[in-house]
Design an enzyme around this catalytic site. Sequence first.
Site, PDB file in Angstrom:
ATOM      1  N   TYR A   1       0.854  -1.186   0.000  1.00  0.00           N
ATOM      2  CA  TYR A   1       0.000   0.000   0.000  1.00  0.00           C
ATOM      3  C   TYR A   1       0.887   1.233   0.000  1.00  0.00           C
ATOM      4  O   TYR A   1       2.105   1.160   0.215  1.00  0.00           O
ATOM      5  CB  TYR A   1      -0.951   0.005   1.206  1.00  0.00           C
ATOM      6  CG  TYR A   1      -0.314   0.362   2.533  1.00  0.00           C
ATOM      7  CD1 TYR A   1      -0.298   1.680   2.996  1.00  0.00           C
ATOM      8  CD2 TYR A   1       0.276  -0.612   3.333  1.00  0.00           C
ATOM      9  CE1 TYR A   1       0.282   2.008   4.210  1.00  0.00           C
ATOM     10  CE2 TYR A   1       0.859  -0.295   4.550  1.00  0.00           C
ATOM     11  CZ  TYR A   1       0.859   1.024   4.990  1.00  0.00           C
ATOM     12  OH  TYR A   1       1.448   1.357   6.187  1.00  0.00           O
ATOM     13  N   CYS A   2       0.278   2.374  -0.258  1.00  0.00           N
ATOM     14  CA  CYS A   2       0.990   3.649  -0.210  1.00  0.00           C
ATOM     15  C   CYS A   2       0.016   4.690   0.311  1.00  0.00           C
ATOM     16  O   CYS A   2      -0.785   4.400   1.195  1.00  0.00           O
ATOM     17  CB  CYS A   2       1.563   4.008  -1.573  1.00  0.00           C
ATOM     18  SG  CYS A   2       0.323   4.070  -2.899  1.00  0.00           S
ATOM     19  N   GLY A   3       0.039   5.903  -0.226  1.00  0.00           N
ATOM     20  CA  GLY A   3      -0.897   6.918   0.222  1.00  0.00           C
ATOM     21  C   GLY A   3      -2.257   6.765  -0.421  1.00  0.00           C
ATOM     22  O   GLY A   3      -3.282   6.771   0.252  1.00  0.00           O
TER      23      GLY A   3
END
Length: 301
Positions: free
Chosen positions: A248-250
Amino acid sequence: MYFCANRHRRDVAMRPDSSEDVVMSAMRLDDALRSGAKVVVLEVGREGEDHSEARHSYLTGHIPGAHYVSFEADLVGSRTGSSGNGPLPHAGGLQERLRTWGVDDGSTVVVHTRRNPAVAARAWWVLRWAGVANVRWLNGGLAAWRAIGGALDVDVPPPGAGTAVVRPGALPVLAAEDIGRLATSGHLIDARAPEAYAGDARRTGTGHIPGAHSVPGGQNFAGDELLDVEELSALYAAHLDGREIGVYCGSGVSATATVLALAALGVEAALYPGSWSAWITDPTRPTTTGSDPGAHPLPAG
């Protein structure tokens, strides 16, 4: 003349693919276009913030036959209160766009951008998730094309008449309820910058998901080019033990660069599309700050 025209898995899927099944060099693209192969080139532009001139740049000169793809309009779906900032596009709308770009089920699609390579990685991921089997990320983007003396064209190709059929789910995705299991029994990778991962204990909504390990997506690249297989293997060595990997990231952009990098190693990773922006929409979900992963309080399974 150029022509352009299941949710999660318990274990990491090791595929026999080579990096050439994921990444294409500018030289190979030039050869394919000159040979008359059925190749569709897509230039992806992000039009928000400092990317407001993306379409204008495309119009001033692009790879011959390349279609323009709007990151916001074509690769991101409608936001809801819990979706996060980068939800998946609607299958019907995406299929219509693919056909307009001239994509058939047998097409090889090559995606690239002029700036952040993760923007093109998002396009690669969305198309692969949608069931387009042969998608390649152009290594080095437009700069690599120009470096080999590749021609630029100002003519905008007419709408195509592709026949591609969207089949969502060809790449694995994670939902919020999967995260606890993955953080405890597999590998959960946070692809944001280190400062975003660490957060600030004094500010709510900052930090990371407990149990997630920080491997910034930008580390996958040297400039605009993907690291070679040996370098990527070293970067992800701690996570290549056969257990499931989730990323995941932002908002689901830089994490796709990590999925791309792992795919170049023959490793299939699952994406949490909503990422951090979706995770924090529910205040009951755990978060932590600092440079250590921490332990996820939710049970596995």
